[in-house]
Design a protein around this motif. Structure first.
Motif, PDB file in Angstrom:
ATOM      1  N   ARG A  83       3.703   9.436  -3.126  1.00 55.81           N
ATOM      2  CA  ARG A  83       3.919  10.405  -4.192  1.00 55.81           C
ATOM      3  C   ARG A  83       4.902  11.471  -3.724  1.00 55.81           C
ATOM      4  NH1 ARG A  83       2.171   6.829  -6.346  1.00 55.81           N
ATOM      5  NH2 ARG A  83       0.466   6.624  -7.844  1.00 55.81           N
ATOM      6  N   ASN A 119       2.446   1.740  -3.449  1.00 55.99           N
ATOM      7  CA  ASN A 119       1.476   2.162  -4.470  1.00 55.99           C
ATOM      8  C   ASN A 119       0.976   3.590  -4.265  1.00 55.99           C
ATOM      9  OD1 ASN A 119       1.652  -0.325  -5.706  1.00 55.99           O
ATOM     10  ND2 ASN A 119      -0.187  -1.149  -4.748  1.00 55.99           N
ATOM     11  N   ASP A 120       0.883   4.033  -3.009  1.00 54.55           N
ATOM     12  CA  ASP A 120       0.259   5.330  -2.713  1.00 54.55           C
ATOM     13  C   ASP A 120       1.246   6.477  -2.557  1.00 54.55           C
ATOM     14  OD1 ASP A 120      -2.145   4.028  -2.773  1.00 54.55           O
ATOM     15  OD2 ASP A 120      -2.433   3.996  -0.601  1.00 54.55           O
ATOM     16  N   HIS A 148       6.115   8.357   4.158  1.00 57.30           N
ATOM     17  CA  HIS A 148       4.715   8.145   3.782  1.00 57.30           C
ATOM     18  C   HIS A 148       3.983   7.357   4.858  1.00 57.30           C
ATOM     19  CE1 HIS A 148       1.276   7.876   1.189  1.00 57.30           C
ATOM     20  NE2 HIS A 148       1.332   6.557   1.152  1.00 57.30           N
ATOM     21  N   ILE A 185      -3.102  10.591  -7.390  1.00 62.07           N
ATOM     22  CA  ILE A 185      -2.281   9.466  -7.818  1.00 62.07           C
ATOM     23  C   ILE A 185      -2.297   9.401  -9.339  1.00 62.07           C
ATOM     24  CG2 ILE A 185      -2.013   6.962  -7.757  1.00 62.07           C
ATOM     25  CD1 ILE A 185      -3.238   6.993  -4.982  1.00 62.07           C
ATOM     26  N   GLU A 198       0.838  -1.207   0.000  1.00 61.20           N
ATOM     27  CA  GLU A 198       0.000   0.000   0.000  1.00 61.20           C
ATOM     28  C   GLU A 198       0.870   1.252   0.000  1.00 61.20           C
ATOM     29  OE1 GLU A 198      -3.306   2.271   2.824  1.00 61.20           O
ATOM     30  OE2 GLU A 198      -2.458   0.355   3.456  1.00 61.20           O
TER      31      GLU A 198
END
Length: 200
Positions: free
Chosen positions: A11, A8-9, A141, A186, A5
């Motif tokens: 940024r 993928n998330d 993150h 995203i 997670e």
């Protein structure tokens, strides 16, 4: 937060709240960097943590370089614009981490390799440090922080880096971090199958 997670998330974040990062969270982030895999466990990274006035001095240095005519030929006009942007990001962040390569793997392993292969040892150091940086970005993150990996400061003349940080180690990246003031959407990633070839 689960590892996949977080991957993928995550940024790149370039705008931050005026809110300090607790010391225990900063320590976790730095520890995550130090737990990265490295060539022959050489751990060639060095992290310099910048806060307060010293961090703002670095941001001002980037802004000043971006304005100086003598560096436009050295860096290029577009790079000067990016340095100006980098200076703003650094000044806005509560904490900025400068990441350096100590050269410890090249120093210890070069006796085992031919002289012509030393550039490979350097690549292995860079790979190791990149893993440490990614670990820190993911740890940020996970802790609700944002960060951005700035590479454009690598084009700043080496003597200025050495003078500012009082080191002859090789600069690898500048990482401003803090609590995000803007949430980034995203972006759509390219189909992974376009990046992959399978050999059976």
């Amino acid at each position: 937060m689960e590892t996949i997670e977080a991957i993928n998330d995550r940024r790149s974040i370039r705008h931050f709240e005026d809110e300090p990062i607790p010391d225990d969270i900063l320590r976790q982030i730095l520890k995550a960097g130090c737990y990265a895999p490295s060539a022959h466990n050489s751990q060639p990274w060095k992290f310099i943590v910048l806060k307060g006035d010293k961090k703002n001095e670095l941001g001002e240095a980037f802004l000043n370089i971006s304005k100086e005519e003598r560096y436009k030929e050295y860096t290029g006009f577009y790079v000067n614009r990016l340095l100006k942007y980098a200076g703003r990001i650094v000044k806005e962040s509560p904490i900025t981490i400068a990441v350096f390569n100590k050269g410890s793997f090249c120093g210890s392993a070069s006796k085992y390799f031919r002289q012509s292969k030393k550039e490979v040892l350097h690549i292995m150091e860079v790979q190791s440090i990149a893993a440490a940086i990614e670990n820190m970005l993911l740890a940020c993150h996970d802790q609700g922080l944002g960060a951005v990996w700035l590479g454009v400061p690598l084009l700043v003349p080496q003597e200025l880096i050495e003078d500012f940080f009082n080191t002859k180690n090789e600069l690898m990246a500048i990482i401003p971090m803090g609590y995000p003031s803007k949430k980034r959407a995203i972006e759509k990633k390219i189909d992974i199958d376009k990046h992959i070839i399978y050999f059976d």
